[in-house]
Each structure stands twice: as structure tokens, then as C-alpha cells.
Design an enzyme around this catalytic site. Structure first.
Site, short mmCIF file in Angstrom:
data_model
loop_
_atom_site.label_atom_id
_atom_site.label_comp_id
_atom_site.label_asym_id
_atom_site.label_seq_id
_atom_site.Cartn_x
_atom_site.Cartn_y
_atom_site.Cartn_z
N HIS A 242 0.88 -1.17 0.00
CA HIS A 242 0.00 0.00 0.00
C HIS A 242 0.91 1.21 0.00
O HIS A 242 1.84 1.29 0.80
CB HIS A 242 -0.91 -0.01 1.23
CG HIS A 242 -2.03 0.98 1.12
ND1 HIS A 242 -1.81 2.34 1.19
CD2 HIS A 242 -3.35 0.82 0.90
CE1 HIS A 242 -2.98 2.97 1.01
NE2 HIS A 242 -3.92 2.07 0.85
N GLU A 255 -6.78 5.78 0.77
CA GLU A 255 -6.71 6.23 -0.62
C GLU A 255 -7.56 7.47 -0.87
O GLU A 255 -7.31 8.24 -1.79
CB GLU A 255 -7.28 5.10 -1.50
CG GLU A 255 -6.32 4.47 -2.45
CD GLU A 255 -6.90 3.19 -3.05
OE1 GLU A 255 -6.26 2.16 -2.88
OE2 GLU A 255 -7.97 3.23 -3.67
N ARG A 258 -6.04 11.01 -1.39
CA ARG A 258 -5.67 11.33 -2.77
C ARG A 258 -6.91 11.50 -3.64
O ARG A 258 -6.99 12.40 -4.46
CB ARG A 258 -4.76 10.24 -3.35
CG ARG A 258 -3.31 10.35 -2.90
CD ARG A 258 -2.51 9.12 -3.30
NE ARG A 258 -2.87 7.98 -2.48
CZ ARG A 258 -2.91 6.72 -2.90
NH1 ARG A 258 -2.61 6.43 -4.15
NH2 ARG A 258 -3.24 5.76 -2.08
N ARG A 279 -1.92 0.83 -6.87
CA ARG A 279 -1.07 0.80 -5.68
C ARG A 279 0.37 0.43 -5.99
O ARG A 279 1.31 1.03 -5.45
CB ARG A 279 -1.65 -0.19 -4.67
CG ARG A 279 -2.95 0.29 -4.08
CD ARG A 279 -3.61 -0.75 -3.23
NE ARG A 279 -4.77 -0.15 -2.56
CZ ARG A 279 -5.57 -0.80 -1.73
NH1 ARG A 279 -5.37 -2.08 -1.48
NH2 ARG A 279 -6.58 -0.19 -1.16
N HIS A 381 0.95 -5.02 2.31
CA HIS A 381 -0.46 -4.85 2.64
C HIS A 381 -1.27 -6.13 2.48
O HIS A 381 -2.03 -6.50 3.37
CB HIS A 381 -1.04 -3.74 1.76
CG HIS A 381 -2.45 -3.38 2.09
ND1 HIS A 381 -2.86 -3.10 3.38
CD2 HIS A 381 -3.56 -3.24 1.31
CE1 HIS A 381 -4.16 -2.80 3.37
NE2 HIS A 381 -4.61 -2.90 2.13
N HIS A 382 -1.12 -6.80 1.36
CA HIS A 382 -1.96 -7.98 1.09
C HIS A 382 -1.12 -8.99 0.32
O HIS A 382 -0.46 -8.64 -0.65
CB HIS A 382 -3.17 -7.57 0.26
CG HIS A 382 -4.20 -8.64 0.10
ND1 HIS A 382 -5.32 -8.73 0.91
CD2 HIS A 382 -4.27 -9.70 -0.73
CE1 HIS A 382 -6.05 -9.77 0.56
NE2 HIS A 382 -5.44 -10.39 -0.44
N ARG A 421 -4.59 -6.79 -6.28
CA ARG A 421 -5.95 -6.87 -5.75
C ARG A 421 -6.62 -5.50 -5.79
O ARG A 421 -6.03 -4.51 -5.37
CB ARG A 421 -5.93 -7.35 -4.30
CG ARG A 421 -7.29 -7.47 -3.66
CD ARG A 421 -7.18 -7.87 -2.21
NE ARG A 421 -6.49 -6.86 -1.41
CZ ARG A 421 -7.08 -5.80 -0.88
NH1 ARG A 421 -8.37 -5.59 -1.07
NH2 ARG A 421 -6.38 -4.93 -0.17
#
Ligand code: ADP
Length: 445
Positions: A242, A255, A258, A279, A381-382, A421
Site C-alpha cells: 500500500h 486512498e 488522494r 497501488r 499490505h496484502h 488486488r
């Protein structure tokens, strides 16, 4: 003491709780083991929404959407590396997942848009309250009401197999006493491995030294345990960062800052990327800047447009000043450069054309004192890769043969998100595949 049940579920995030409820509703006895003191895992931290097309919430707001469009966006967002069969299930069963949660008592009436989506389809509670914590609460209460046993501070250590049949798990309680839970079906719902630095850098050495937005239990245990009994892996190298995380504490800045108009500037006071890029692109561009971080820059107008910013200010993440020059000074940045950057950006806003980076949406000029900056950098992040599963949530070996009695759902699995993702698709993944895995485990598929 040793226990016995029909279905054991490892992990109590969105995926594990959904699986538990479906298996119980199908008439099976269920035990959930959770290594942390509280239920919810990373799901508790989900803020964006739950993506679904064709829901009652969308209909109430007059939003027209289709599973086909959700499918296309998801494949495109994942650079077509996703498993198409899994994405078909994800997008076709998403609306039913939303209705199921609403029936269990969830409020998913607010629908907004996340990056990469061609329609408003991110479902969350009214007023944009954090969706993950709400969904976990609804699922936990439903599980308790149905008499599902959740053993917290209980860590699964090993999946038991005998003569190619699943026999249960070995677990340890908080006093380190090991015991067996006998079961003919095991659902692995342990989440990702974003908090396991060794595993992260084993698959992507470039992430050495990165922080993470994950809770400390996201260590990939389920991957290790399932591989030990023959599970196959997919897409392990696909790890999402992220781009806007506070470097000192791993706190994620949404997010939407932004989205509502903030720009990113480097230590020379200059923009360096289209702030609304995906991202991975924004993260990479930030790493090329001095000290590998950047500053989110915004004004009073943006602050007033987004209540989340009050929380950031309260927690001391922001530097603020009455003028752009003063802010530059406070950040140790060339004031003339920063003033020129903002002036140029404002002229692009007026013209509706970002001549430097082609940013499509510039909702606000940066012209209202005060001015603010938050230092941000990318963090893990993921984890998009993980256990290989089929469309029923059954775990497959590396040749694609199913492992009888072993199921998995949620971030521990791979294939759904491909190379990237989309925001809002994680919750959909957990609920849709959690439910499927629970049903399959109950049916003995
Ligand atoms: P998902 O989003 O896929 O549901 P989460 O991160 O929300 O994943 O939840 C996974 C849960 O599994 C976390 O609460 C985590 O603490 C738990 N967990 C991870 N490893 C183990 C383990 N070995 N034994 C028991 N629980 C585990």
C-alpha cells in the site's frame, strides 16, 4: 484434553467465521481455533468496502451494475493473472454474500467507488463507518448465537492426515498444552503472511526492510501447515504494497485522501507520479524518491471534505502551516519549488488537464490555508498468493488433484486477485469463498 468435532476451522477472520456459520447451518458440529486473544484478524482492519454487483443496496441508490462488469474490472486490475474460474465465482456470488450479511444484521447500505472499478459497488455501513469491524461483529454474534465454539488463544500447529484422509489438527492452548481436535474436515482460514518478514522476502527480496499494515498474527501458518500435507501454491510472489503508510508505525492513510484531491510530493517539493495510479505503480515511484518516502500534501478544503483526516491530525501524523512556504520550511524542503509545484498543479485543475502525469480526476485546487503534509511510504499490505483451491474451496495439490477433507478460504489462498488486488475485493473474497468452503466441508465434497 483432546476434542472431537465434524469440522475444524483454523482462523476467525471473515473467511473462517463465514465458513463456520455455513457448516453449522448445514447441521455439522464446528470448532474454530484462533491464536490471538480476539477474533477478527486482518478483516478487522478492512476499511474500503465490500465489492458486489446487483445488490439491493445498489438498487435502492439507483446504481446499475453487473457481475460481468465486476469480473472484467477484477481481471484487468489483476493484470489477467487471476484464475478466471475463481473470479467468476467471486463476482457471481458477491451479491448473494451481501444479502446474506444483511440478513445476519449487517448495514451495507452505503455504496461508493474504489480505484479500478467502473461502477459504485463498494458496500459499507451508512456514513462510511469502517466495514471490516462491522462485518466481524455481525459474523461473531451470529456464530455465538448459533452455538459455534470459538477457542481463542489457541494455535493450530499441524494438520493430521492418515492414509490420505484428514483426521483433524494438533493445537496448543495459551499454556502451551498441546491437544488434538479430531475432525473429518479442516478449513484453513489463517489469513495472509504480510507480517512474516522471512516469508515475504523469500518470495520478493525487494521488500526487505518494508513495514506492514497487517496484524501480527498474519504469519502464513496455514500455508506452512497445508503444504506439509501436500497442498499446492499459486502466485506466491504477488505481494501487494500500500503506497501511503506512515513509516514509523504502519498506519495506513486511506486512498480517499488522494481521491479527494491530495498530491504526492518528494523532498525536492515536486510531484513524481499520477497519484491515482494503481497501488503498485505509486509504491514503486515512491521508492525511487530520496529516503524512499514522500509527503501527501493537501489543504484545508480537502481536510473539510474527509472526516478521516481529523483522526490523522489527532494522532499527530500531520505537519501543518499557514502558508505553503512555512510548510516547506517545516519539512526541510525548498519553498520556491513547492510553491511552484502547487501553482502549476492548480493551473492543471483549472484547465482540467494534468500535463505532467495525466491524472484524470483533480477534484480540488490546493489553495485554502491551512496546508498539511503527512510523510508516507509503501508497506506490505496484502499477500495475493497462497494455497491452490478449486471453485468449491477445496485445496488442490501442485498437480491440481483435490486433497480430500481439506478446504481453504480467504487471504491464505491464491488465484483470486492475480497480480494486483482491487480495493474492496478482499472482503468479497473472504465471504464468498468462506461460505463455499464451509458448505463443502459440511457436505464432505
Ligand atoms: P481472512 O481475511 O482470510 O479471513 P484474517 O487475517 O482476517 O484472514 O483472519 C485470519 C485469522 O487466523 C487471524 O485472526 C489469525 O490470528 C488466525 N490465525 C493465523 N494462524 C493461526 C493458527 N496457526 N492457529 C489459529 N489461528 C490462526
Amino acid at each position: 484434553t483432546n476434542r472431537s468435532t465434524d469440522v475444524v476451522i483454523i482462523g476467525s477472520g471473515g473467511a473462517g467465521l463465514s465458513a463456520a456459520i455455513e457448516a453449522k447451518d448445514a447441521g455439522k458440529e464446528v470448532i474454530v481455533v484462533e491464536k490471538m486473544p480476539m477474533v477478527g484478524g486482518n478483516t478487522l482492519r478492512a476499511t474500503g468496502g465490500l465489492n458486489a454487483a446487483g445488490t439491493s443496496s445498489q438498487a435502492a441508490l439507483g446504481i446499475e451494475d453487473s457481475a460481468a462488469s465486476h469480473y472484467e474490472d477484477t481481471m484487468k486490475g489483476g493484470y489477467e493473472k487471476n484464475d478466471p474460474a475463481l473470479v467468476e465465482v467471486l463476482t457471481e456470488q458477491a451479491a448473494d454474500a451481501v444479502e446474506w450479511l444483511i440478513e445476519l444484521g449487517a448495514d451495507l447500505s452505503d455504496v461508493g467507488r474504489m480505484a479500478g472499478a467502473s461502477q459504485d459497488r463498494s458496500h459499507r455501513p451508512t456514513g462510511g463507518a469502517p466495514v471490516g469491524a462491522h462485518v466481524v461483529q455481525v459474523l461473531r454474534e451470529a456464530a455465538e448465537e448459533k452455538g459455534i465454539e470459538i477457542l481463542t488463544e489457541t494455535t493450530a500447529l499441524e494438520i493430521l492426515v492418515e492414509d490420505e484422509e484428514i483426521k483433524g489438527i494438533i493445537a496448543k492452548d495459551k499454556n502451551n498444552n498441546e491437544f488434538t481436535i479430531e475432525a473429518s474436515a479442516v478449513v484453513v482460514a489463517t489469513g495472509g503472511f504480510g507480517a512474516n518478514t522471512t516469508m515475504v522476502t523469500e518470495y520478493d527480496a525487494a521488500l526487505d526492510g518494508f513495514g506492514t499494515t497487517n496484524h501480527s498474527g498474519a504469519t502464513g501458518d496455514g500455508i506452512t501447515m497445508a503444504v506439509a500435507v501436500g497442498a499446492g501454491l499459486v502466485d506466491m510472489v504477488e505481494i501487494q504494497t500500500h503506497p501511503t503508510v506512515v513509516p514509523s508505525n504502519g498506519y495506513m492513510i486511506t486512498e480517499a485522501v488522494r481521491g479527494n484531491g491530495a498530491i504526492l510530493i518528494n523532498r525536492d517539493g515536486e510531484r513524481f507520479v499520477n497519484e491515482l495510479e494503481t497501488r503498485d505503480v505509486v509504491s514503486e515511484a515512491t521508492l525511487e524518491q530520496e529516503e524512499q518516502t514522500a509527503f501527501l500534501f493537501f489543504d484545508e478544503g480537502i481536510r473539510e471534505s474527509l472526516s478521516a483526516i481529523e483522526g490523522y491530525i489527532r494522532q499527530g501524523f500531520t505537519t501543518e502551516a499557514d502558508s505553503i512556504e512555512e510548510l516547506a520550511e517545516a519539512l526541510g524542503m525548498n519553498a520556491e519549488n513547492l510553491a511552484a509545484t502547487v501553482e502549476t498543479y492548480n493551473s492543471y485543475v483549472a484547465a482540467g488537464d494534468d500535463k505532467d502525469f495525466g491524472r484524470a480526476d483533480m477534484p480540488r485546487a490546493l489553495e485554502n490555508s491551512k496546508f498539511y503534509a503527512i510523510e508516507v511510504g509503501p508497506a506490505v499490505h496484502h499477500t495475493m498468493g497462497g494455497l491452490r483451491i478449486d471453485t468449491l474451496g477445496q485445496v488442490l495439490d501442485s498437480e491440481g488433484n483435490s486433497i480430500s477433507g481439506l478446504y481453504a478460504a480467504g487471504e491464505v489462498t491464491g488465484g483470486v486477485h492475480g497480480g494486483n488486488r482491487l480495493g474492496g475485493n478482499a472482503l468479497t473474497d473472504l465471504i464468498v469463498f468462506g461460505r463455499l468452503a464451509g458448505k463443502s466441508a459440511a457436505a464432505g465434497l
